[in-house]
Design a protein around this motif. Structure first.
Motif, mmCIF file in Angstrom:
data_model
loop_
_atom_site.group_PDB
_atom_site.id
_atom_site.type_symbol
_atom_site.label_atom_id
_atom_site.label_comp_id
_atom_site.label_asym_id
_atom_site.label_seq_id
_atom_site.Cartn_x
_atom_site.Cartn_y
_atom_site.Cartn_z
ATOM 1 N N VAL A 127 0.701 -1.048 -0.122
ATOM 2 C CA VAL A 127 0.200 -0.138 -0.068
ATOM 3 C C VAL A 127 0.551 1.325 -0.105
ATOM 4 O O VAL A 127 0.321 2.373 -0.281
ATOM 5 C CB VAL A 127 -1.010 -0.001 1.123
ATOM 6 C CG1 VAL A 127 -2.016 -1.235 1.228
ATOM 7 C CG2 VAL A 127 -0.319 0.070 2.465
ATOM 8 N N ASP A 128 2.265 1.019 0.506
ATOM 9 C CA ASP A 128 2.944 2.278 0.490
ATOM 10 C C ASP A 128 3.215 2.880 -0.994
ATOM 11 O O ASP A 128 3.819 3.954 -1.143
ATOM 12 C CB ASP A 128 4.254 1.887 1.346
ATOM 13 C CG ASP A 128 3.772 2.118 2.711
ATOM 14 O OD1 ASP A 128 2.973 2.617 3.105
ATOM 15 O OD2 ASP A 128 4.709 1.455 3.814
ATOM 16 N N CYS B 45 1.286 2.441 -3.532
ATOM 17 C CA CYS B 45 0.196 2.853 -4.351
ATOM 18 C C CYS B 45 0.055 4.284 -4.653
ATOM 19 O O CYS B 45 0.237 4.982 -3.650
ATOM 20 C CB CYS B 45 -1.126 2.093 -3.820
ATOM 21 S SG CYS B 45 -2.572 2.561 -4.593
ATOM 22 N N ASN B 46 -0.175 4.476 -5.724
ATOM 23 C CA ASN B 46 -0.449 5.988 -5.991
ATOM 24 C C ASN B 46 -1.660 6.462 -6.507
ATOM 25 O O ASN B 46 -2.099 7.790 -6.669
ATOM 26 C CB ASN B 46 0.506 6.489 -7.120
ATOM 27 C CG ASN B 46 0.127 5.801 -8.413
ATOM 28 O OD1 ASN B 46 -0.918 5.794 -8.964
ATOM 29 N ND2 ASN B 46 1.160 5.542 -9.168
ATOM 30 N N GLY B 47 -2.797 5.525 -6.222
ATOM 31 C CA GLY B 47 -4.237 5.831 -6.370
ATOM 32 C C GLY B 47 -4.610 6.051 -7.938
ATOM 33 O O GLY B 47 -5.763 6.509 -7.988
ATOM 34 N N CYS B 48 -3.952 5.504 -8.600
ATOM 35 C CA CYS B 48 -4.309 5.834 -10.173
ATOM 36 C C CYS B 48 -5.303 4.814 -10.652
ATOM 37 O O CYS B 48 -5.989 5.298 -11.619
ATOM 38 C CB CYS B 48 -3.043 5.620 -10.959
ATOM 39 S SG CYS B 48 -2.651 3.761 -11.249
ATOM 40 N N ARG B 49 -5.626 3.892 -10.178
ATOM 41 C CA ARG B 49 -6.786 2.929 -10.432
ATOM 42 C C ARG B 49 -6.701 2.390 -11.834
ATOM 43 O O ARG B 49 -7.546 1.751 -12.345
ATOM 44 C CB ARG B 49 -8.134 3.784 -10.310
ATOM 45 C CG ARG B 49 -8.500 4.176 -9.084
ATOM 46 C CD ARG B 49 -9.790 5.201 -8.987
ATOM 47 N NE ARG B 49 -10.651 4.585 -9.419
ATOM 48 C CZ ARG B 49 -11.829 5.398 -9.537
ATOM 49 N NH1 ARG B 49 -11.729 6.762 -9.435
ATOM 50 N NH2 ARG B 49 -12.772 4.716 -10.335
ATOM 51 N N ARG C 250 -10.635 -2.998 -6.340
ATOM 52 C CA ARG C 250 -11.002 -1.619 -5.928
ATOM 53 C C ARG C 250 -10.021 -0.930 -5.130
ATOM 54 O O ARG C 250 -9.539 -1.608 -4.214
ATOM 55 C CB ARG C 250 -12.393 -1.771 -5.128
ATOM 56 C CG ARG C 250 -13.515 -2.252 -5.984
ATOM 57 C CD ARG C 250 -13.886 -1.844 -7.293
ATOM 58 N NE ARG C 250 -13.731 -0.503 -7.655
ATOM 59 C CZ ARG C 250 -14.950 0.250 -7.865
ATOM 60 N NH1 ARG C 250 -16.115 -0.185 -7.690
ATOM 61 N NH2 ARG C 250 -14.765 1.561 -7.816
ATOM 62 N N ARG D 26 -9.413 4.692 -1.750
ATOM 63 C CA ARG D 26 -8.586 5.945 -1.865
ATOM 64 C C ARG D 26 -9.094 7.076 -1.341
ATOM 65 O O ARG D 26 -9.984 7.555 -1.538
ATOM 66 C CB ARG D 26 -8.468 6.032 -3.442
ATOM 67 C CG ARG D 26 -7.527 7.225 -3.861
ATOM 68 C CD ARG D 26 -7.635 7.361 -5.349
ATOM 69 N NE ARG D 26 -6.851 8.514 -5.807
ATOM 70 C CZ ARG D 26 -7.170 9.750 -5.854
ATOM 71 N NH1 ARG D 26 -8.359 10.094 -5.347
ATOM 72 N NH2 ARG D 26 -6.388 10.598 -6.209
ATOM 73 N N PRO E 170 -6.740 10.516 -0.489
ATOM 74 C CA PRO E 170 -5.607 11.033 -0.567
ATOM 75 C C PRO E 170 -5.361 11.990 0.811
ATOM 76 O O PRO E 170 -4.117 12.115 1.242
ATOM 77 C CB PRO E 170 -5.393 11.696 -1.557
ATOM 78 C CG PRO E 170 -6.463 11.357 -2.636
ATOM 79 C CD PRO E 170 -7.388 10.705 -1.544
ATOM 80 N N LEU E 171 -6.551 12.846 1.081
ATOM 81 C CA LEU E 171 -5.947 13.651 2.315
ATOM 82 C C LEU E 171 -5.745 12.687 3.530
ATOM 83 O O LEU E 171 -5.303 13.625 4.712
ATOM 84 C CB LEU E 171 -7.293 14.575 2.473
ATOM 85 C CG LEU E 171 -7.606 15.668 1.251
ATOM 86 C CD1 LEU E 171 -8.795 16.262 1.523
ATOM 87 C CD2 LEU E 171 -6.438 16.524 1.102
ATOM 88 N N ASP F 237 -4.204 9.866 3.469
ATOM 89 C CA ASP F 237 -3.335 9.191 2.760
ATOM 90 C C ASP F 237 -3.752 7.546 3.046
ATOM 91 O O ASP F 237 -2.789 6.933 3.423
ATOM 92 C CB ASP F 237 -1.795 9.492 3.659
ATOM 93 C CG ASP F 237 -0.766 8.633 2.946
ATOM 94 O OD1 ASP F 237 -0.490 8.940 1.768
ATOM 95 O OD2 ASP F 237 0.243 7.950 3.667
ATOM 96 N N TYR G 197 -4.580 4.330 0.967
ATOM 97 C CA TYR G 197 -4.672 3.671 -0.341
ATOM 98 C C TYR G 197 -4.821 2.125 -0.131
ATOM 99 O O TYR G 197 -3.686 1.661 0.154
ATOM 100 C CB TYR G 197 -3.360 4.013 -1.133
ATOM 101 C CG TYR G 197 -3.094 5.548 -1.639
ATOM 102 C CD1 TYR G 197 -3.634 6.058 -2.779
ATOM 103 C CD2 TYR G 197 -2.778 6.117 -0.519
ATOM 104 C CE1 TYR G 197 -3.578 7.673 -3.009
ATOM 105 C CE2 TYR G 197 -2.463 7.919 -0.740
ATOM 106 C CZ TYR G 197 -3.107 8.261 -1.927
ATOM 107 O OH TYR G 197 -2.787 9.663 -2.267
ATOM 108 N N LYS H 132 -3.018 6.122 10.872
ATOM 109 C CA LYS H 132 -4.210 6.469 10.003
ATOM 110 C C LYS H 132 -5.120 5.327 10.194
ATOM 111 O O LYS H 132 -5.008 4.426 10.416
ATOM 112 C CB LYS H 132 -3.535 5.959 8.344
ATOM 113 C CG LYS H 132 -2.613 7.085 7.933
ATOM 114 C CD LYS H 132 -2.082 6.841 6.614
ATOM 115 C CE LYS H 132 -1.009 6.021 6.490
ATOM 116 N NZ LYS H 132 -0.656 5.829 5.026
ATOM 117 N N LEU I 270 2.486 0.094 -12.728
ATOM 118 C CA LEU I 270 3.857 0.285 -12.971
ATOM 119 C C LEU I 270 4.509 0.791 -11.565
ATOM 120 O O LEU I 270 5.653 0.921 -11.607
ATOM 121 C CB LEU I 270 4.003 1.400 -14.145
ATOM 122 C CG LEU I 270 3.544 1.059 -15.492
ATOM 123 C CD1 LEU I 270 4.054 2.010 -16.510
ATOM 124 C CD2 LEU I 270 3.839 -0.242 -15.805
#
Ligand code: SF4
Ligand code: SF4
Ligand code: SF4
Lengths: 183, 667
Positions: free
Chosen positions: A17-18, A20-24, A50, A53, A55-56, A58, A60, A84, A132
């Protein structure tokens, strides 16, 4: 049902999870792959992964669709990790009455990750290939297991329908459909 | 069946509270593609030049690009178009993030807003269910804050929200529309949204988007992903750090800011600080960034991670990208710690990160020079950083001097008078520009600055290197695998380009080459804005994965519109010309097409004239920058020609009436 001992390939997707940039992108490719015909459409709401996500905060969490469950859990869990707080059910794989995730948007039929089953098999599941960021990494290992008869997709779907509408109604509908098809 | 697009727009009349789902004409998609292209057509058809930015008759259009919502990596742009209160021209900023694909999945290509709501409202689009909801409880709330509150009240964590902050509500001319990770910032779109009393548009969609030829389309998508991996592993040597790779400039990852801090201007775009970037500064700024940056994050379906979540101590977390990292810091002659903190407040207010710092630095310069007095600045704190926070708060509330400044430097200077015009020295077409002041005229950039109608250099440059590599070997190395060029001749332009001597700027590339180069760069941006593609994977960086050779295939296989390079170029010319037609009809002329006087120290009036003359001809525009009847006819835009003649913009003989002073002088 119990079966014989047997070695089987355990397919694992390791989720970091660290990273992951949340791009889906994983949702995109999964839903495209499972469209009929293949890749003809795309709709993340039908994905078998799924990304939770936020972001505020953090948060993911890529989550894979597991089995369908007829009833929601009696109690819910809330995790705090590294300060978190994660939403209830954030890590749960079930397609369950408490939420829309892992269900076909129109019919409500449950969705389940099938590791991109295909013939010939893919080198790696597509969500892994399209991530990626390396948040999803595929691993195979051999394990000795007792063989179980797996519930197939249609049975899982029918079971969900039966819960929703009752078995009798489904049988009536099937009967009506077959009459109208053959007419 | 419509492919890639949904074939439906949502038409919302905010005055009457009327909402309609309207089927669009597939022939328009063939002619203008989608996104910016069809937006330009809607504005042409429905917003005549008599309609001002803050008129209920002005349209505010949120468009998802033609290929948004398909699996094409990085195709996630929302193109917002309207009439700008600041430039009074067509504004077409765009934003990345997650909003456009969600709109497609909800079943719409565009949301077209007209009228003005009597009370503050937000629009909630949930597939077929669309409603206008009360937003009075959100008045004055920050843009991010609004998004959080709306998701909570609707209990829809997956809904995507585009919202304005206080700046938009108060019609600040450089107010942005914010969408968490991204924003549509330039030219005051947020002010128009605020004028319409629309706090946010919230979308949730769970429908399919179809593509015409699935296997072929997927193969194209996979090729793009492979090329991205290749480019990530093969950065371009010999260029500044942010130009080596793909994506929007990777300002959130790159710590080496020597190039920006020593070449861009500080303060009110005045001071160049050679030797600024010391080891000590580098350590301090790296430490600031690393301690506040929580994560690098991407837009929808893209691996590039050009943005970041930033958590300044004591302030809420926000998201940032690109050059806004440095704009506040440099305008205030301060440090990165200050820059990241004030950007948090500015983001919640919903403000453009280019114009805002410049407007504040402009005000302080006027104050220092006694043009703004203590009376104008009653209550201003004495500390430098505090002054910027103070001004920021005044501007978004339009309090006192803030009310004047909220119109941007061009209009503020005219209101203030007493010679203030000379301090508003960094605008084009009334819009603040990057703080860049250079020495030698660059002919390519001269043309881009002059004629770019997005009025932002980053939205027209790209593809062609900004300067030649010193040695021929380096240039040969670069052109070896330069597959993106539309024609081999572009490689030759670069090979022969030298840093010094006969083949150097300003006379090389030659005028003709410059026209060719600028036209190519601009074309790629226009294609992106119609398809909804991120410039960071296409028109902006060197050697991008999307280019003129694979785009036609994407459109054919994706949207099912037979396309080749020629047809795509023609379609792009068509709606590019239509954007210009909108602006010409609003009074824009040659006189408006010029970079700031002091952009370069060494200017070449004759060469500049020749450049513009030749480029206008190249584009099929007359000497005043107006598309000729012949050009319009070739592009199936006879209806534009007719209107030009009717309005006396063109005579029957294809000339513009004598002594047209242009927009700057006449209004
Ligand atoms: S593709 Fe990877 S990085 Fe992107 S959301 Fe999925 S898991 Fe996260
Ligand atoms: S492994 Fe395949 S089926 Fe499972 S979530 Fe990933 S893409 Fe979908
Ligand atoms: S390249 Fe960057 S800005 Fe562009 S879509 Fe990807 S993450 Fe967003």
């Amino acid at each position: 049902m119990k079966g014989d001992k047997k070695t089987k390939i355990v397919k694992t997707i390791k989720i970091d999870v660290d990273k992951c940039n949340g791009c889906r992108a994983c949702e995109v490719i999964c839903s495209a792959f499972h469209a009929t015909p293949k890749y003809s459409s795309n709709n993340p709401a039908r994905a078998r992964i799924r990304v939770v996500r936020d972001p505020l905060r953090d948060v993911y969490v890529p989550v894979y669709a597991g089995d369908h469950t007829v009833a929601e859990c009696a109690g819910r869990d809330k995790y705090t990790i590294d300060g978190k707080e994660y939403d209830e059910c954030a890590f749960c794989r079930a397609s369950c009455p408490s939420r829309d995730d892992f269900k076909e948007p129109d019919s409500g039929l449950p969705l389940k990750c099938d590791m991109c089953e295909s013939d010939p098999p893919l080198d790696e599941p597509l969500c892994v290939q399209w991530c990626l960021a390396d948040a999803l990494v595929y691993e195979e290992r051999e394990e000795e297991v007792e063989e179980e008869v797996e519930q197939d997709e249609m049975e899982a779907g029918l079971e969900a329908l039966a819960t929703k509408y009752g078995l009798q109604k489904i049988m009536d509908t099937v009967a009506r459909m077959s009459v109208s098809k053959s007419a | 069946m419509r492919y890639a697009e949904t074939g439906f727009n949502l038409e919302v009349d905010l005055t009457r509270g009327n909402i309609e789902r309207v089927e669009t004409d597939p022939r328009d998609t063939e002619l203008y593609l989608g996104g910016l292209g069809t937006n330009a057509k809607l504005l042409w058809d429905r917003v005549p030049p008599e309609v001002e930015a803050f008129s209920p008759d002005n349209l505010l259009i949120f468009a998802a690009g033609l290929l948004c919502g398909t699996p094409a990596t990085g195709c996630n742009r929302t193109i917002v178009s309207t009439i700008s209160p600041q430039t009074k021209l067509m504004a077409f900023s765009m934003m990345g993030g997650f909003w456009a694909p969600e709109l497609k999945y909800a079943g719409y290509d565009k949301v077209v807003l007209r009228g003005k709501s009597p009370d503050l409202v937000y629009l909630w689009i949930n597939n077929d269910k669309v409603e206008i909801r009360d937003a009075s409880h959100l008045r004055g709330k920050g843009a991010n804050e609004t998004a959080v509150l709306i998701r909570e009240e609707l209990n829809e964590p997956k809904a995507q929200v585009a919202s304005i902050g206080l700046a938009g509500e108060n019609r600040v001319f450089f107010a942005s529309i914010e969408q968490g990770r991204s924003s549509a910032s330039r030219q005051g779109l947020g002010a128009v949204m605020g004028d319409k009393n629309l706090k946010a548009i919230v979308v949730r969609g769970t429908r399919d988007i179809n593509v015409a030829r699935p296997e072929e389309y997927m193969e194209l998508c996979n090729e793009v992903l492979e090329y991205i991996k290749f480019r990530n592993e093969n950065p371009i040597p010999g260029v500044m750090p942010i130009l080596t790779g793909l994506g929007s400039p990777q300002e959130m990852q790159v710590h080496d800011e020597k190039w920006h801090t020593e070449n861009f201007m500080w303060g009110n775009s005045r001071v160049r600080r050679k030797g600024f970037w010391t080891d000590e500064i580098e350590r301090a700024w790296t430490e600031t960034m690393e301690s506040m940056r929580t994560r690098l994050i991407s837009c929808y379906n893209c691996p590039m991670k050009c943005g970041a979540t930033i958590s300044p101590p004591g302030s809420p977390t926000y998201m940032m990208k690109c050059f806004s990292k440095l704009t506040y810091t440099m305008a205030a002659m301060s440090d990165l710690d200050f820059g990241l903190k004030i950007a948090q407040r500015a983001t919640e207010y919903g403000l453009d990160g280019f114009s805002t710092p410049q407007v504040m630095a402009f005000a302080l310069e006027l104050y220092e020079d006694g043009i703004l007095t203590d009376d104008d600045m009653t209550g201003i704190p004495s500390g430098n950083d505090e002054r910027f926070f103070w001004l920021l708060d005044r501007i978004v509330r339009r309090e006192g001097i803030g009310d004047v400044l909220a119109d941007g430097t061009y209009w503020a200077a005219r209101k203030i008078g007493k010679g203030a015009e000379a301090y508003a020295h960094n605008t084009i077409k009334k819009h603040e520009q990057l703080p860049l002041k250079l020495s030698m005229l660059n002919p390519i950039y001269f043309l881009m600055y002059s004629t770019g109608e997005k009025i932002n250099i980053t939205q027209i440059e790209g593809q062609f290197p900004q300067a030649p590599w010193p040695t021929r070997e380096e240039r040969e190395e670069f052109v070896k695998d330069w597959i993106q060029v539309p024609d081999e001749r572009f490689k030759q332009y670069l090979l022969d380009w030298e840093l010094r001597g006969e083949n150097s700027i300003p006379y090389y590339p030659t005028v003709e080459m410059c026209c060719d180069i600028v036209d190519w760069q601009e074309r790629m941006h226009y294609i992106d804005d119609a398809l909804g593609m991120c410039a960071g994977l296409s028109s902006f960086p060197l050697k991008p994965p999307y280019h003129i050779h694979n785009y036609p295939k994407f459109i054919s296989a994706g949207a099912g519109i037979e396309m080749d390079e020629e047809k795509l170029t023609q379609a792009t010319r068509r709606y590019r010309t239509l954007v210009r037609a909108n602006n010409i009809r609003r009074g824009m002329r040659r006189a408006d097409e010029k970079p700031p006087e002091n952009h370069w120290k060494k200017r070449f009036p004759e060469l500049e004239k020749e450049l513009l003359d030749t480029y206008y001809k190249f584009k099929g525009w007359n000497n005043d920058g107006i598309p000729t009847k012949e050009t319009l006819h070739e592009l199936d835009l006879d209806y534009v020609a007719e209107e030009f003649v009717k309005r006396g913009i063109l005579t029957e003989a294809d000339e513009s009436p004598k002594e047209d002073p242009g927009q700057n002088e006449s209004k």
